[in-house]
Write a protein that holds these residues in place. Structure first.
Motif, PDB file in Angstrom:
ATOM      1  N   GLY A   7      27.620  38.112  59.464  1.00  0.00           N
ATOM      2  CA  GLY A   7      27.611  39.477  59.986  1.00  0.00           C
ATOM      3  C   GLY A   7      28.576  39.666  61.138  1.00  0.00           C
ATOM      4  O   GLY A   7      29.255  40.696  61.240  1.00  0.00           O
ATOM      5  N   VAL A   8      28.641  38.680  62.013  1.00  0.00           N
ATOM      6  CA  VAL A   8      29.569  38.735  63.145  1.00  0.00           C
ATOM      7  C   VAL A   8      31.007  38.748  62.651  1.00  0.00           C
ATOM      8  O   VAL A   8      31.848  39.514  63.142  1.00  0.00           O
ATOM      9  CB  VAL A   8      29.331  37.535  64.083  1.00  0.00           C
ATOM     10  N   LEU A   9      31.298  37.914  61.652  1.00  0.00           N
ATOM     11  CA  LEU A   9      32.648  37.852  61.101  1.00  0.00           C
ATOM     12  C   LEU A   9      33.031  39.168  60.431  1.00  0.00           C
ATOM     13  O   LEU A   9      34.166  39.644  60.568  1.00  0.00           O
ATOM     14  CB  LEU A   9      32.748  36.698  60.101  1.00  0.00           C
ATOM     15  N   LEU A  10      32.092  39.758  59.708  1.00  0.00           N
ATOM     16  CA  LEU A  10      32.365  41.044  59.068  1.00  0.00           C
ATOM     17  C   LEU A  10      32.635  42.133  60.104  1.00  0.00           C
ATOM     18  O   LEU A  10      33.533  42.967  59.925  1.00  0.00           O
ATOM     19  CB  LEU A  10      31.198  41.446  58.174  1.00  0.00           C
ATOM     20  N   ARG A  11      31.865  42.116  61.170  1.00  0.00           N
ATOM     21  CA  ARG A  11      32.091  43.112  62.225  1.00  0.00           C
ATOM     22  C   ARG A  11      33.481  42.943  62.842  1.00  0.00           C
ATOM     23  O   ARG A  11      34.180  43.922  63.112  1.00  0.00           O
ATOM     24  CB  ARG A  11      31.022  42.995  63.312  1.00  0.00           C
ATOM     25  N   GLU A  12      33.899  41.686  63.056  1.00  0.00           N
ATOM     26  CA  GLU A  12      35.222  41.443  63.631  1.00  0.00           C
ATOM     27  C   GLU A  12      36.325  41.968  62.720  1.00  0.00           C
ATOM     28  O   GLU A  12      37.307  42.549  63.195  1.00  0.00           O
ATOM     29  CB  GLU A  12      35.410  39.949  63.897  1.00  0.00           C
ATOM     30  N   TRP A  13      36.154  41.770  61.404  1.00  0.00           N
ATOM     31  CA  TRP A  13      37.158  42.297  60.468  1.00  0.00           C
ATOM     32  C   TRP A  13      37.148  43.819  60.463  1.00  0.00           C
ATOM     33  O   TRP A  13      38.206  44.453  60.383  1.00  0.00           O
ATOM     34  CB  TRP A  13      36.915  41.748  59.063  1.00  0.00           C
ATOM     35  N   ARG A  14      35.977  44.420  60.549  1.00  0.00           N
ATOM     36  CA  ARG A  14      35.905  45.888  60.597  1.00  0.00           C
ATOM     37  C   ARG A  14      36.607  46.409  61.848  1.00  0.00           C
ATOM     38  O   ARG A  14      37.380  47.381  61.774  1.00  0.00           O
ATOM     39  CB  ARG A  14      34.443  46.336  60.586  1.00  0.00           C
ATOM     40  N   ARG A  52      32.278  42.994  48.291  1.00  0.00           N
ATOM     41  CA  ARG A  52      32.549  44.432  48.319  1.00  0.00           C
ATOM     42  C   ARG A  52      33.110  44.851  49.673  1.00  0.00           C
ATOM     43  O   ARG A  52      34.089  45.596  49.751  1.00  0.00           O
ATOM     44  CB  ARG A  52      31.273  45.217  48.040  1.00  0.00           C
ATOM     45  N   LEU A  53      32.515  44.349  50.741  1.00  0.00           N
ATOM     46  CA  LEU A  53      32.981  44.709  52.078  1.00  0.00           C
ATOM     47  C   LEU A  53      34.360  44.132  52.370  1.00  0.00           C
ATOM     48  O   LEU A  53      35.221  44.810  52.936  1.00  0.00           O
ATOM     49  CB  LEU A  53      31.973  44.224  53.130  1.00  0.00           C
ATOM     50  N   THR A  54      34.587  42.892  51.979  1.00  0.00           N
ATOM     51  CA  THR A  54      35.891  42.277  52.244  1.00  0.00           C
ATOM     52  C   THR A  54      36.996  42.930  51.419  1.00  0.00           C
ATOM     53  O   THR A  54      38.147  42.979  51.846  1.00  0.00           O
ATOM     54  CB  THR A  54      35.860  40.770  51.972  1.00  0.00           C
ATOM     55  N   GLU A  55      36.639  43.432  50.244  1.00  0.00           N
ATOM     56  CA  GLU A  55      37.616  44.168  49.444  1.00  0.00           C
ATOM     57  C   GLU A  55      38.033  45.442  50.170  1.00  0.00           C
ATOM     58  O   GLU A  55      39.225  45.767  50.245  1.00  0.00           O
ATOM     59  CB  GLU A  55      37.025  44.504  48.078  1.00  0.00           C
ATOM     60  N   GLN A  56      37.065  46.176  50.704  1.00  0.00           N
ATOM     61  CA  GLN A  56      37.362  47.411  51.418  1.00  0.00           C
ATOM     62  C   GLN A  56      38.115  47.148  52.713  1.00  0.00           C
ATOM     63  O   GLN A  56      38.915  47.981  53.155  1.00  0.00           O
ATOM     64  CB  GLN A  56      36.068  48.176  51.715  1.00  0.00           C
ATOM     65  N   LEU A  57      37.887  45.971  53.309  1.00  0.00           N
ATOM     66  CA  LEU A  57      38.544  45.623  54.570  1.00  0.00           C
ATOM     67  C   LEU A  57      39.883  44.928  54.350  1.00  0.00           C
ATOM     68  O   LEU A  57      40.559  44.581  55.322  1.00  0.00           O
ATOM     69  CB  LEU A  57      37.622  44.715  55.398  1.00  0.00           C
ATOM     70  N   ASP A  58      40.242  44.743  53.082  1.00  0.00           N
ATOM     71  CA  ASP A  58      41.511  44.081  52.745  1.00  0.00           C
ATOM     72  C   ASP A  58      41.620  42.723  53.430  1.00  0.00           C
ATOM     73  O   ASP A  58      42.648  42.358  53.998  1.00  0.00           O
ATOM     74  CB  ASP A  58      42.697  44.969  53.136  1.00  0.00           C
ATOM     75  N   VAL A  59      40.545  41.961  53.355  1.00  0.00           N
ATOM     76  CA  VAL A  59      40.513  40.618  53.933  1.00  0.00           C
ATOM     77  C   VAL A  59      41.274  39.671  53.004  1.00  0.00           C
ATOM     78  O   VAL A  59      41.056  39.701  51.789  1.00  0.00           O
ATOM     79  CB  VAL A  59      39.056  40.140  54.113  1.00  0.00           C
ATOM     80  N   PRO A  60      42.164  38.825  53.526  1.00  0.00           N
ATOM     81  CA  PRO A  60      42.870  37.861  52.669  1.00  0.00           C
ATOM     82  C   PRO A  60      41.891  36.962  51.928  1.00  0.00           C
ATOM     83  O   PRO A  60      40.776  36.702  52.400  1.00  0.00           O
ATOM     84  CB  PRO A  60      43.716  37.057  53.670  1.00  0.00           C
ATOM     85  N   LEU A  61      42.309  36.481  50.753  1.00  0.00           N
ATOM     86  CA  LEU A  61      41.402  35.700  49.909  1.00  0.00           C
ATOM     87  C   LEU A  61      40.877  34.451  50.612  1.00  0.00           C
ATOM     88  O   LEU A  61      39.716  34.074  50.431  1.00  0.00           O
ATOM     89  CB  LEU A  61      42.110  35.304  48.605  1.00  0.00           C
ATOM     90  N   ARG A  62      41.716  33.799  51.393  1.00  0.00           N
ATOM     91  CA  ARG A  62      41.270  32.597  52.094  1.00  0.00           C
ATOM     92  C   ARG A  62      40.104  32.917  53.022  1.00  0.00           C
ATOM     93  O   ARG A  62      39.119  32.178  53.090  1.00  0.00           O
ATOM     94  CB  ARG A  62      42.435  31.997  52.893  1.00  0.00           C
TER      95      ARG A  62
END
Length: 259
Positions: A7-14, A52-62
């Motif tokens: 959750g923390v990592l997702l927030r940082e990407w957002r 789904r969230l990483t797709e919307q955030l355009d997070v690199p595959l790695r």
């Protein structure tokens, strides 16, 4: 190694993408309340939700794989070796592009700007660079801007240096990669800018930042185009890029055909 909650990592990407919880929840078609629970750790996201969230955030595959691991799931994207059999067709396609671009220079790089392959004209451009800069892995940004590399032969060094640093700054901001941040700090310490006093004025024919380099006593002028694979599903393939240099004037094209 300490792994931070997903959750923390997702927030940082957002936050890196400068999106509010409301904006991301609308894009991902989930409730803002649920997203908030995920980010604070009150709700454990499924692997499908992470993807789904990483797709919307355009997070690199790695980094998507890293987020899945942080959430307790297996990575979703394989990471093949470019010299391995599973990426044989990719390797062949890259070689075809490089060979087809001759007599103009082209190089394949990874996300760290390390040279993975190049065509013959690249060898002519990097002749005379110090041996320590040509030891694998050859970092093309370091090779370009280091005083022992191409920098003394780049006519518009300040301009080209500013262009490369700007590209790397954007890459660092988009990825948050610490190794790229360290490379950026290293390159900033090299001489050659930022005043731009040594850069000749751009001519009326310049529509992009030119790369001007002295080769065999003459000056070659290029513009570059970067190409990446569309819709990659492998980590290695997603991080590949082809940097192709095209002559910016007829004199350069003629000189390259002669060389």
């Amino acid at each position: 190694m300490d792994v931070r909650p997903v959750g923390v990592l997702l927030r940082e990407w957002r936050e890196r993408r400068r999106l509010s919880q409301l904006e991301l929840s609308i894009q991902a078609d989930i409730s803002t309340r649920h997203l908030s629970f995920v980010e604070t750790g009150r709700s454990r996201p499924t692997s499908a939700m992470i993807l789904r969230l990483t797709e919307q955030l355009d997070v690199p595959l790695r980094e998507r794989n890293a987020l899945l691991l942080a959430g307790g799931y297996a990575p979703a994207y394989p990471e093949g070796r470019l010299d391995g059999p599973q990426l044989g067709e990719v390797r062949a396609a890259l070689r075809q592009v490089l060979a087809g671009h001759e007599p103009y220079p082209a190089v394949v790089v990874d996300r760290r700007w390390n040279m993975l392959d190049a065509n013959a004209p690249i060898a002519r451009m990097i002749e005379g660079a110090a041996a320590h800069l040509l030891e694998p892995p050859v970092n093309v940004l370091r090779l370009s801007l280091h005083p022992d590399g191409l920098a003394p032969r780049i006519v518009n060094l300040a301009e080209w240096r500013a262009h490369l640093l700007s590209r790397l700054e954007r890459q660092v901001a988009a990825s948050g990669a610490e190794d790229l941040r360290e490379l950026l700090d290293e390159l900033r310490g090299y001489p050659g800018g930022p005043s731009g006093a040594d850069a000749p004025p751009k001519g009326p024919q310049d529509v992009v930042v030119p790369f001007r380099i002295r080769v065999d006593g003459g000056e070659l002028r290029f513009f570059s185009i970067t190409a990446v694979f569309g819709s990659p599903l492998d980590v290695t393939v997603s991080e590949l890029a082809i940097e192709s240099f095209f002559p910016a004037d007829e004199a350069t094209a003629t000189a390259l055909r002669r060389l």
